[in-house]
Structures are given as structure tokens and as C-alpha cells.
Design an enzyme around this catalytic site. Structure first.
Site, PDB file in Angstrom:
ATOM      1  N   HIS A   1      75.950 -72.892 -20.101  1.00  0.00           N
ATOM      2  CA  HIS A   1      75.414 -73.283 -21.402  1.00  0.00           C
ATOM      3  C   HIS A   1      74.290 -72.358 -21.845  1.00  0.00           C
ATOM      4  CE1 HIS A   1      72.898 -75.679 -18.533  1.00  0.00           C
ATOM      5  NE2 HIS A   1      71.912 -75.376 -19.366  1.00  0.00           N
TER       6      HIS A   1
ATOM      7  N   HIS B   1      66.853 -71.003 -22.593  1.00  0.00           N
ATOM      8  CA  HIS B   1      67.416 -70.400 -21.379  1.00  0.00           C
ATOM      9  C   HIS B   1      68.930 -70.280 -21.455  1.00  0.00           C
ATOM     10  CE1 HIS B   1      67.540 -74.777 -20.173  1.00  0.00           C
ATOM     11  NE2 HIS B   1      68.682 -74.441 -19.605  1.00  0.00           N
TER      12      HIS B   1
ATOM     13  N   GLU C   1      68.868 -70.060 -15.730  1.00  0.00           N
ATOM     14  CA  GLU C   1      69.181 -71.176 -14.838  1.00  0.00           C
ATOM     15  C   GLU C   1      70.465 -70.813 -14.101  1.00  0.00           C
ATOM     16  OE1 GLU C   1      70.145 -74.758 -17.018  1.00  0.00           O
ATOM     17  OE2 GLU C   1      69.838 -76.034 -15.260  1.00  0.00           O
TER      18      GLU C   1
HETATM   19 CO    CO Z   1      70.020 -75.835 -18.725  1.00  0.00          CO
END
Ligand code: CO
Length: 134
Positions: free
Chosen positions: A7, A79, A130
Site C-alpha cells: 500500500h 509511507h 514499511e
Molecule cells: Co502502512
């Protein structure tokens, strides 16, 4: 090591307004807002054919995105999340490459119930990354 883009997360001051914008302006399919108190955010998931966008609004006093929104009051890309097969092997590789892992360096359970870690943006081209064990 790196797998799919899981994502892209966008921090926003008002997740309902952001969801409405994605729906009307881009014709996107959006979820209802999901409060995640353990993560200090309320999230709307935008489902795309090949990945997801997560719209994040701060929740509570100690939200990890509060300082970011102070610097970016209209919101901004917060992020990227990449999938890996083995998060411990990925962490050890990143550390061996000189990248700092945020927090105590141990994976914690992310917004999707899977182990995640964050890599320091200064060690990743100015982008908070991440990694999530798929
Ligand atoms: Co995330």
C-alpha cells in the site's frame, strides 16, 4: 527480497473528506473509516486493482502521524509498504546494508494483522518505508 507494493499511505487531516474526494474525483472504491486505536490512526482503505491506498487520520494524543501533519497540514504521502517473504531476514539484510530500523527493531503487528517494521526515511531516499511479511 522486495515483493509487491502492499500500500501507499497518505496522511490527511480529515479521513472522511479524503475518502469522499477519492470517491468523487477519482471514482475510487473506498471503505468506511476504520479506527485503529492501537496504531493511533483512523484508516480508509482505497482498493485498486493492483494495490491499496490507505488514507490515515490521527487518532488519539500519541498518533504517529501527528507530527507529520503538523509539517504538512493539508496532508501528504506518509509511507510506502513493500511485502517481503521473511521479515526477520529482510530486517537483518537492511541492517547489514546500514539502514536503521525504527523503534526497537522488533516486528510488531501492523494494520493488517501481519508483522511489520519501518525503515528510517533518511536511510531510504527520504521516504518512510514499511515492510510487511506477506
Ligand atoms: Co502502512
Amino acid at each position: 527480497m522486495i515483493g509487491r507494493l502492499n500500500h501507499v499511505a497518505i496522511a490527511v487531516p480529515d479521513v472522511r473528506a479524503a475518502a469522499a474526494l477519492y470517491q468523487s474525483r477519482l471514482g475510487a472504491t473506498v471503505s468506511a473509516p476504520v479506527p485503529l486505536p492501537d496504531h493511533g490512526v483512523t484508516t480508509v482503505f482505497v482498493t485498486l486493482d493492483n494495490t491499496k491506498i490507505e488514507l490515515l487520520e490521527p487518532l488519539g494524543d500519541k498518533s504517529p502521524i501527528a507530527a507529520f501533519l503538523e509539517r504538512n497540514p493539508q496532508g501528504g504521502m506518509h509511507h510506502l509498504c513493500y511485502e517481503v517473504g521473511d521479515i526477520i531476514a529482510a530486517r537483518d539484510h537492511l541492517k547489514a546494508e546500514g539502514a536503521r530500523i525504527l523503534g526497537d527493531g522488533e516486528p510488531r503487528t501492523g494494520a493488517h494483522g501481519k508483522p511489520v517494521l519501518f525503515v528510517h526515511p533518511k536511510d531510504m531516499l527520504g521516504t518512510l518505508v514499511e515492510i510487511e511479511q506477506a
